[in-house]
Write an enzyme that holds these catalytic residues in place. Sequence first.
Site, short mmCIF file in Angstrom:
data_model
loop_
_atom_site.label_atom_id
_atom_site.label_comp_id
_atom_site.label_asym_id
_atom_site.label_seq_id
_atom_site.Cartn_x
_atom_site.Cartn_y
_atom_site.Cartn_z
N ARG A 70 24.71 -12.19 16.43
CA ARG A 70 24.84 -12.13 17.90
C ARG A 70 23.55 -12.40 18.65
O ARG A 70 23.72 -13.23 19.85
CB ARG A 70 24.81 -10.30 18.18
N HIS A 74 23.73 -15.26 21.93
CA HIS A 74 22.92 -14.88 23.01
C HIS A 74 21.78 -15.88 23.48
O HIS A 74 21.46 -15.88 24.55
CB HIS A 74 22.71 -13.54 23.36
N ASP A 75 21.28 -16.44 22.34
CA ASP A 75 20.46 -17.48 22.69
C ASP A 75 21.06 -18.71 23.22
O ASP A 75 20.46 -19.29 24.27
CB ASP A 75 19.43 -17.70 21.42
N VAL A 78 22.40 -19.05 26.71
CA VAL A 78 21.60 -18.79 27.87
C VAL A 78 20.37 -19.79 27.68
O VAL A 78 19.62 -19.73 26.78
CB VAL A 78 20.92 -17.54 28.03
N GLY A 80 20.49 -22.92 26.28
CA GLY A 80 20.68 -23.32 25.08
C GLY A 80 20.00 -22.89 24.15
O GLY A 80 19.34 -21.86 24.21
N GLU A 93 14.77 -12.73 29.42
CA GLU A 93 16.27 -12.66 29.25
C GLU A 93 16.48 -11.30 28.71
O GLU A 93 17.40 -10.57 28.68
CB GLU A 93 16.65 -13.73 28.19
N ASN A 99 21.39 -7.81 27.06
CA ASN A 99 20.61 -8.11 26.08
C ASN A 99 19.81 -7.04 25.51
O ASN A 99 19.06 -7.03 24.25
CB ASN A 99 19.64 -8.99 26.25
N HIS A 197 33.08 -10.95 15.34
CA HIS A 197 33.38 -9.48 15.24
C HIS A 197 34.09 -9.10 14.05
O HIS A 197 34.21 -7.81 14.01
CB HIS A 197 34.09 -8.95 16.60
N THR A 198 34.02 -9.67 12.94
CA THR A 198 34.28 -9.16 11.83
C THR A 198 33.22 -8.47 11.05
O THR A 198 33.45 -7.67 10.24
CB THR A 198 34.82 -10.30 10.82
N ASP A 259 34.87 -12.10 7.02
CA ASP A 259 36.36 -12.20 6.39
C ASP A 259 37.26 -12.60 7.57
O ASP A 259 36.52 -12.62 8.67
CB ASP A 259 36.66 -11.38 5.19
C1 HEM Z 1 33.84 -14.07 23.53
C2 HEM Z 1 33.32 -13.04 24.25
C3 HEM Z 1 32.32 -11.93 23.33
C4 HEM Z 1 32.32 -10.70 23.96
C5 HEM Z 1 32.83 -10.06 25.23
C6 HEM Z 1 31.18 -9.93 23.17
C7 HEM Z 1 30.90 -8.72 23.55
C8 HEM Z 1 29.95 -7.92 22.45
C9 HEM Z 1 29.69 -6.60 22.51
C10 HEM Z 1 30.02 -5.79 23.92
C11 HEM Z 1 29.33 -6.29 21.48
C12 HEM Z 1 28.39 -4.81 20.89
C13 HEM Z 1 27.16 -4.70 21.73
C14 HEM Z 1 26.57 -3.37 21.56
O1 HEM Z 1 27.27 -2.39 22.04
O2 HEM Z 1 25.66 -3.07 20.49
C15 HEM Z 1 29.29 -7.32 20.47
C16 HEM Z 1 28.90 -7.39 19.29
C17 HEM Z 1 28.60 -8.33 18.75
N1 HEM Z 1 28.91 -9.52 18.79
FE1 HEM Z 1 30.19 -10.19 20.63
N2 HEM Z 1 30.92 -10.99 22.16
C18 HEM Z 1 31.58 -11.84 22.27
C19 HEM Z 1 31.61 -13.16 21.37
C20 HEM Z 1 30.82 -13.17 20.41
C21 HEM Z 1 30.48 -14.39 19.73
C22 HEM Z 1 30.81 -15.87 20.18
C23 HEM Z 1 29.61 -14.06 18.80
C24 HEM Z 1 28.86 -14.82 17.60
C25 HEM Z 1 29.25 -16.13 17.26
C26 HEM Z 1 29.30 -12.85 18.77
C27 HEM Z 1 28.71 -12.08 17.69
C28 HEM Z 1 28.77 -10.43 17.87
C29 HEM Z 1 28.19 -9.81 16.66
C30 HEM Z 1 27.75 -10.27 15.13
C31 HEM Z 1 28.24 -8.58 16.94
C32 HEM Z 1 27.55 -7.23 16.36
C33 HEM Z 1 26.06 -7.11 16.87
C34 HEM Z 1 25.43 -5.91 16.09
O3 HEM Z 1 25.96 -5.71 14.95
O4 HEM Z 1 24.15 -5.56 16.43
N3 HEM Z 1 30.09 -12.04 19.86
N4 HEM Z 1 29.80 -8.32 21.19
#
Ligand code: HEM
Length: 332
Positions: A70, A74-75, A78, A80, A93, A99, A197-198, A259
């Site tokens: 994640r 986020h890097d 924003v 690049g 940021e 963030n 989000h897997t 997965d």
């Molecule tokens: C497309 C729209 C996306 C939205 C709206 C979104 C939103 C979110 C939100 C709200 C969380 C939970 C944060 C928290 O409450 O701690 C999350 C977690 C996460 N997101 Fe996304 N995300 C998106 C796309 C992505 C992309 C493109 C990636 C990476 C390539 C990504 C990787 C992750 C990961 C790995 C987590 C888990 C983080 C952790 O375990 O601390 N997300 N995301």
Amino acid sequence: METRPDVFSVLLFIVVLHSVAASPSYSSSSSANLSFTFYAASCPSAEFMVRNTVRSASSVDPTIPGKLLRLLFHDCFVEGCDASVLLQGNGTEQSDPANRSLGGFSVIDSAKRVLEIFCPGTVSCADIVVLAARDAVEMAGGPAIQIPTGRRDGMVSAASNVRPNIVDTSFSVDEMIKLFSSKGMSLNDLVTLSGAHTIGTAHCSAFSDRFQKDSKGKLTLIDTSLNSTYADELIKQCPADSSPSVLVNNDPDTSFMFDNQYYRNLLSHRGLFQSDSVLFNDERTRKQVEDFANDQVGFFESWGQSFFKLTSIGVKTGDEGEIRRSCSATNT
Ligand code: HEM
């Protein structure tokens, strides 16, 4: 809890294995100024050192891979992929609410410390963030990907740049497409990278918009696109009076495994965020969700391509930016 790997054991391991470090790949890159051999002469074991740090941190704390992945997203979205997300201080940021729940910083710092000992002033924090996320995915069971390096660290980090560039869970598919395409990313990239989000976790507040409090103060489901059994499980984990620090697994079935389960969850109406569910509900993205749900190899192939594109967004190379000495501050 995020834990810091023991730098000295990491160092010892590196010294012992220095000679067997994997050589960099020599395949060609389409990204103009990045190179698969960028550190071949200046720091041949750079990738090995990052990998080792990620491995040692993840073995102590299995939540690290999700955090590192994640952090990269986020890097790169924003300013690049320039490590602007790592800069600390007023108004950077990191101070934007979007963030605040980021993690994995200490792993990047550990890798940087090791690299500064062996190859001072050579390996950028921007490359470390990319390599760490790449390795995190592989360590969680995802595909191994070759990624070119040579990114330089940015000098600018402003909270005001975060909101306009980061996707919110309330976004429609149209809004997500618009933001992704402003970064040169396609609809295909959106569906593929959402597969991140897997793994990982979310705070209850990230999906609380799918519920409302009834007259007795209990949560009830308002988003009918969510499976009601799954919704009940979420309410159990995140009752109305739960602490803001409670975390829920993004993927309820194989939480720590990279997965294609995320897509199978979407098919059974168990996408955690509204922005996940809409990918199955929208006819422009549904077919790809179904394909990935049935074909993990296809998902992994697509992941390699989309991840490559993600790590190429707005990179600074050549004379741009700098190589930071410490990832949390610019050199001057
Ligand atoms: C497309 C729209 C996306 C939205 C709206 C979104 C939103 C979110 C939100 C709200 C969380 C939970 C944060 C928290 O409450 O701690 C999350 C977690 C996460 N997101 Fe996304 N995300 C998106 C796309 C992505 C992309 C493109 C990636 C990476 C390539 C990504 C990787 C992750 C990961 C790995 C987590 C888990 C983080 C952790 O375990 O601390 N997300 N995301």
